[in-house]
Structures are given as C-alpha cells and as structure tokens.
Design an enzyme around this catalytic site. Sequence first.
Site, PDB file in Angstrom:
ATOM      1  N   ARG A  57     -19.319  35.165  55.721  1.00  0.00           N
ATOM      2  CA  ARG A  57     -19.258  36.638  55.720  1.00  0.00           C
ATOM      3  C   ARG A  57     -20.205  37.100  56.804  1.00  0.00           C
ATOM      4  O   ARG A  57     -21.417  36.908  56.706  1.00  0.00           O
ATOM      5  CB  ARG A  57     -19.663  37.183  54.356  1.00  0.00           C
ATOM      6  CG  ARG A  57     -19.580  38.714  54.272  1.00  0.00           C
ATOM      7  CD  ARG A  57     -19.940  39.173  52.866  1.00  0.00           C
ATOM      8  NE  ARG A  57     -19.792  40.608  52.722  1.00  0.00           N
ATOM      9  CZ  ARG A  57     -20.745  41.480  53.061  1.00  0.00           C
ATOM     10  NH1 ARG A  57     -21.890  41.064  53.543  1.00  0.00           N
ATOM     11  NH2 ARG A  57     -20.527  42.773  52.906  1.00  0.00           N
ATOM     12  N   SER A 126     -11.969  41.135  45.473  1.00  0.00           N
ATOM     13  CA  SER A 126     -13.090  41.831  44.829  1.00  0.00           C
ATOM     14  C   SER A 126     -12.557  42.873  43.861  1.00  0.00           C
ATOM     15  O   SER A 126     -11.669  43.654  44.218  1.00  0.00           O
ATOM     16  CB  SER A 126     -13.944  42.554  45.876  1.00  0.00           C
ATOM     17  OG  SER A 126     -14.519  41.635  46.752  1.00  0.00           O
ATOM     18  N   LYS A 155     -24.730  44.994  51.047  1.00  0.00           N
ATOM     19  CA  LYS A 155     -23.389  45.449  51.441  1.00  0.00           C
ATOM     20  C   LYS A 155     -23.407  46.954  51.668  1.00  0.00           C
ATOM     21  O   LYS A 155     -23.868  47.717  50.817  1.00  0.00           O
ATOM     22  CB  LYS A 155     -22.399  45.088  50.330  1.00  0.00           C
ATOM     23  CG  LYS A 155     -20.955  45.378  50.653  1.00  0.00           C
ATOM     24  CD  LYS A 155     -20.104  44.867  49.485  1.00  0.00           C
ATOM     25  CE  LYS A 155     -18.727  45.461  49.459  1.00  0.00           C
ATOM     26  NZ  LYS A 155     -17.826  44.970  50.466  1.00  0.00           N
TER      27      LYS A 155
HETATM   28  N1  TZP Z   1     -19.831  42.229  47.405  1.00  0.00           N
HETATM   29  C1  TZP Z   1     -20.274  42.939  46.372  1.00  0.00           C
HETATM   30  S1  TZP Z   1     -21.978  43.058  46.365  1.00  0.00           S
HETATM   31  C2  TZP Z   1     -22.087  42.115  47.789  1.00  0.00           C
HETATM   32  C3  TZP Z   1     -20.826  41.759  48.211  1.00  0.00           C
HETATM   33  C4  TZP Z   1     -20.508  40.968  49.396  1.00  0.00           C
HETATM   34  C5  TZP Z   1     -23.383  41.786  48.434  1.00  0.00           C
HETATM   35  C6  TZP Z   1     -24.149  40.731  47.705  1.00  0.00           C
HETATM   36  O1  TZP Z   1     -25.355  40.440  48.362  1.00  0.00           O
HETATM   37  P1  TZP Z   1     -26.711  40.161  47.582  1.00  0.00           P
HETATM   38  O2  TZP Z   1     -27.764  40.068  48.665  1.00  0.00           O
HETATM   39  O3  TZP Z   1     -26.577  38.859  46.861  1.00  0.00           O
HETATM   40  O4  TZP Z   1     -26.949  41.338  46.656  1.00  0.00           O
HETATM   41 MG    MG Z   2     -14.270  42.773  52.535  1.00  0.00          MG
END
Ligand code: TZP
Ligand code: MG
Length: 231
Positions: A57, A126, A155
């Site tokens: 990602r 998701s 995010k």
């Molecule tokens: N999708 C929902 S929350 C998120 C993603 C990609 C971010 C998660 O990152 P972290 O640092 O583990 O909270």
């Molecule tokens: Mg996406």
Amino acid sequence: MHKQSVMTINERRIRAREIFQSGGLYCLTDAKLSRGRDNITIVEQMLNAGIRIIQYREKELSRQAMYRECMAIRGLTRRVGATFIVNDDVALAMAVGADGIHVGQDDLPVPVVRQLVGESMLIGLSTHSPEQVQAAVADGADYLGVGPVYSTQTKKDVGAPVGLPFVQHVACNTDLAFVAIGGIHAENVAEAVRCGADCVAMISDIVSAPDIGQQIRLIQAEILSGKRLRG
Ligand code: TZP
Ligand code: MG
C-alpha cells in the site's frame, strides 16, 4: 508471471480463510511512515520475523517505482511462500502476479475487478457497515477488511471508527475471512482478537518501529494472549 490454476469462488474463500487463520498478522507498507527505509527493506524484515501476509500500500511513489518495488517484493514473498496482496491498483496487481488485490468501497466494483483479474486472484474489499458486508458477500469478495476499528492518522479521509462491536458482528454473521484494521497496535490487539478477529492488520505500529522484528514478536505474543482470552 506465474500461471495459476483456475479456482471457484468457494475454493478462493476457503483459501483466504486458511491464509488468514494461519497468518494472524497482516502487514501493510507505507514508505512515508517507515523512518527513511524503503518498502523492500521493510518487507524483508517483516518476512524475516515470520509474517506471511503482505499488502503493498503506497500512496506517494510513482507508478513505475511502485512496479519496481512490487516486483522485488513478489520475489521475496514467493521465496518464503507468503501471500502478496496489492492495494487499489488492479493493473499493478496483475503485472506483478500478486496473489490478491484489495479494493475499497469507492474503487471498481468487485464483479468488475473479478472480470479483469481472472479466477485465481483473491479480492479483498474494505467494509464499514453490516450492509456493506452483506453486499460484499453477494458481490463475490473473497475476504473482507473490517475497520477502522479505532481512530487512525494513517489513512486520509478515513470514516469514523467502527469499534469492536462491528468486529464481533462480522465474526458472528459471516463465514468469510476478514481482517480487522485501523488504529490497532501492540497495546490493543489482544482485544480485537478476543472479539473474533482471526487476522489483524497494522501499518504504523510496525513500519514505524525502530526494530521491526522485535515489534512483530511483541504483537504476536499479544495476539496469542487475545486468543487465549476467547475461552
Ligand atoms: N484502512 C482502514 S484504516 C487503515 C486502512 C488502510 C489504516 C491503518 O493504519 P494503522 O497505522 O494501522 O492505523
Ligand atoms: Mg483503497
């Protein structure tokens, strides 16, 4: 590119459950949060610590740089039999022979992604509500992302936290493999596991750790204690 056998939706969903149940910890990349280390270096350290589910990602690099990193990571993951999933970019996932593609609610619909990627690539979607979970099952997703469980800075434009009750809801109401994500770290992971998450995903708590191996070992121990608390 490796040629993979054609799979049915049931076979893919069983495969996803096996991968998530045995994998437990699903690690994502994010170069911006990685203290100057590139994604390949980070993934090498994740794999050395025993991680067997990696999602690429990356929001900042050029597509060509992403392709180069993904090719290297594909080689590394294949060598140890780890599952390699690409976030968002269907063409990139196909170009590097990824095992899976992970999409969000605003990306191409799952049936369209399926038409593009063929029958053997896993599709993760998701989800943020019970309605989205139902739709994901009907649309043919192979596994679900469930979150953000807690609030997170990682995010952009992320929705409100769904909390542990939603994790419990998904665990109790679907057979699909799912991964809980968002604001999960060593100190709260046991709770998410106790609430039914067989697999948890993390970005910042792992990629920002000075010693990635040590952090992963700490998190794995917490995951085990969460499993014991399930009773
Ligand atoms: N999708 C929902 S929350 C998120 C993603 C990609 C971010 C998660 O990152 P972290 O640092 O583990 O909270
Ligand atoms: Mg996406």
